[in-house]
Design a protein around this motif. Structure first.
Motif, PDB file in Angstrom:
ATOM      1  N   ILE A  97      27.385  -1.432   4.763  1.00 58.03           N
ATOM      2  CA  ILE A  97      27.587  -1.202   3.329  1.00 58.03           C
ATOM      3  C   ILE A  97      26.965   0.129   2.918  1.00 58.03           C
ATOM      4  CG2 ILE A  97      27.033  -2.041   1.010  1.00 58.03           C
ATOM      5  CD1 ILE A  97      27.088  -4.890   2.164  1.00 58.03           C
ATOM      6  N   ALA A  98      25.748   0.381   3.406  1.00 58.31           N
ATOM      7  CA  ALA A  98      25.056   1.633   3.074  1.00 58.31           C
ATOM      8  C   ALA A  98      25.803   2.836   3.650  1.00 58.31           C
ATOM      9  CB  ALA A  98      23.624   1.600   3.605  1.00 58.31           C
ATOM     10  N   ILE A  99      26.263   2.703   4.897  1.00 58.33           N
ATOM     11  CA  ILE A  99      26.994   3.805   5.525  1.00 58.33           C
ATOM     12  C   ILE A  99      28.275   4.102   4.757  1.00 58.33           C
ATOM     13  CG2 ILE A  99      28.264   4.491   7.603  1.00 58.33           C
ATOM     14  CD1 ILE A  99      26.134   2.823   9.175  1.00 58.33           C
ATOM     15  N   ASP A 100      28.989   3.044   4.360  1.00 61.60           N
ATOM     16  CA  ASP A 100      30.219   3.230   3.569  1.00 61.60           C
ATOM     17  C   ASP A 100      29.911   3.940   2.254  1.00 61.60           C
ATOM     18  OD1 ASP A 100      31.717   2.004   5.505  1.00 61.60           O
ATOM     19  OD2 ASP A 100      31.862   0.068   4.478  1.00 61.60           O
ATOM     20  N   TYR A 101      28.824   3.544   1.618  1.00 53.97           N
ATOM     21  CA  TYR A 101      28.479   4.140   0.325  1.00 53.97           C
ATOM     22  C   TYR A 101      28.105   5.612   0.485  1.00 53.97           C
ATOM     23  CZ  TYR A 101      26.319   5.027  -4.166  1.00 53.97           C
ATOM     24  OH  TYR A 101      26.012   5.580  -5.386  1.00 53.97           O
ATOM     25  N   ILE A 102      27.283   5.921   1.483  1.00 54.35           N
ATOM     26  CA  ILE A 102      26.882   7.317   1.695  1.00 54.35           C
ATOM     27  C   ILE A 102      28.100   8.158   2.068  1.00 54.35           C
ATOM     28  CG2 ILE A 102      25.432   8.883   3.055  1.00 54.35           C
ATOM     29  CD1 ILE A 102      23.388   6.605   3.251  1.00 54.35           C
ATOM     30  N   TRP A 103      29.020   7.583   2.844  1.00 50.30           N
ATOM     31  CA  TRP A 103      30.264   8.293   3.158  1.00 50.30           C
ATOM     32  C   TRP A 103      31.057   8.572   1.886  1.00 50.30           C
ATOM     33  CZ3 TRP A 103      33.033  11.259   6.111  1.00 50.30           C
ATOM     34  CH2 TRP A 103      34.422  11.320   5.938  1.00 50.30           C
ATOM     35  N   GLU A 104      31.116   7.609   0.965  1.00 49.74           N
ATOM     36  CA  GLU A 104      31.814   7.838  -0.298  1.00 49.74           C
ATOM     37  C   GLU A 104      31.194   8.998  -1.070  1.00 49.74           C
ATOM     38  OE1 GLU A 104      31.840   4.238  -2.516  1.00 49.74           O
ATOM     39  OE2 GLU A 104      33.157   3.176  -1.116  1.00 49.74           O
ATOM     40  N   ARG A 105      29.863   9.081  -1.075  1.00 45.92           N
ATOM     41  CA  ARG A 105      29.187  10.176  -1.761  1.00 45.92           C
ATOM     42  C   ARG A 105      29.444  11.504  -1.050  1.00 45.92           C
ATOM     43  NH1 ARG A 105      25.555   9.509  -5.593  1.00 45.92           N
ATOM     44  NH2 ARG A 105      26.902  11.155  -6.369  1.00 45.92           N
TER      45      ARG A 105
END
Length: 319
Positions: free
Chosen positions: A247-255
């Motif tokens: 979840i964190a990796i997906d979010y940082i990728w979105e940013r």
């Protein structure tokens, strides 16, 4: 009331699109971002020498690649049933000395060629703690489980890091003046060093990088800060409480996408995502008409996107 602190990011000038060539080097978080880039079929080279945790390891390999200084027998050693090299991650180690040397020299060739052609180089720094081999007095990239008595553990000073990172910048701009270099500090917590020691290490890295940001085509993406300030909860870590979870990796990728991915290719990225999801589909009735129609449609989507981007290879196999 606002219960969420969001880091302000703006769209960068030299954004990444499907004409870009990306070189990703550094800690295991570079693997996470590199995995996202590979999934969306960007042209990338990711850690040809495996995970590299600190700046000196990256600098040493870049210098060796550009000098075409090939690895030879004296550069490798045998330990615990395998041949290793102190410059590379254990993922390259082998039971065959010749195979290890071939892997190392192939990595040098890949790195050299990509440094000369890359449009973007992403460097993820993991730690300022390093291990110096006592006999050779060289800082190693990986200890390969050699007894700790053979090494001296050191915390690199901000000035030492600044000099090493500066040499990295100079090398890449010497061979490719137009390349955009993106630095980031890994959000992975190096708790084996200690909680306080990990924070000290990260602060050294951040300080060193920020003293060089005034240089042209040098940027910083705040992976560490996003994890610490936007995702400040243990539910965003894996069970080890050290690594960011999916979840964190997906979010940082979105940013990262907000800041660095060109808006004009978002539609094509969605098409690639649809294909990837289709390739991962597991049918209940593989021979059924519905699934055969699904496969025909999927192959049509692949043909369409490859007509626009011939370099994309989905390695699709019929399920």
């Amino acid at each position: 009331m606002n219960f969420f602190t969001k880091i302000s990011l703006s769209k960068q000038r030299n954004t990444i699109d499907y004409t870009s060539r990306m070189l990703l080097l550094g800690s295991c978080f570079a693997e996470n971002i590199g995995g996202k880039c590979s999934y969306f079929k960007f042209r990338t080279l990711q850690n040809p020498f495996g995970i590299l945790f600190h700046a000196i390891a990256i600098e040493n390999l870049m210098a060796r690649a550009l000098l075409d200084n090939k690895y030879e027998e004296q550069d490798v050693f045998f330990h615990n049933g395998n041949w290793h090299c102190y410059d590379a991650h254990s993922s390259l180690s082998s039971g065959s000395k010749e195979q290890l040397l071939n892997r190392l020299n192939a990595g040098l060739s890949q790195l050299r060629n990509y440094m000369r052609s890359a449009t973007h180089i992403c460097v993820t720094l993991g730690t300022a703690w390093v291990y110096r081999h006592k006999d050779s007095e060289r800082v190693v990239a990986n200890c390969h489980k050699v007894p700790q008595t053979k090494f001296q553990k050191e915390l690199l000073k901000v000035e030492q890091l600044q000099e090493s990172i500066g040499r990295i910048i100079q090398m890449v701009h010497d061979v490719q003046p137009s390349v955009q270099v993106i630095f980031t500090v890994s959000p992975v917590r190096h708790l084996k060093d200690g909680v306080v020691e990990n924070q000290q290490s990260k602060s050294h890295l951040i300080s060193a990088v920020h003293q060089l940001l005034q240089k042209d085509k040098i940027s910083y993406f705040p992976s560490y800060e996003i994890m610490m300030d936007e995702l400040r909860d243990y539910r965003f870590y894996t069970k080890d409480m050290i690594h960011p979870n999916d979840i964190a990796i997906d979010y940082i990728w979105e940013r990262f996408q907000e800041s660095w991915i060109a808006d004009g290719i978002l539609g094509d990225m969605k098409k690639v995502d649809d294909i990837q999801r289709g390739l991962g589909h597991k049918p209940f009735h593989p021979e059924g008409e519905a699934h055969q129609n699904f496969l025909t449609s999927l192959q049509g989507k692949i043909a369409y996107i490859r007509q626009k981007y011939p370099f994309m290879d989905f390695n699709s196999t019929k399920t």
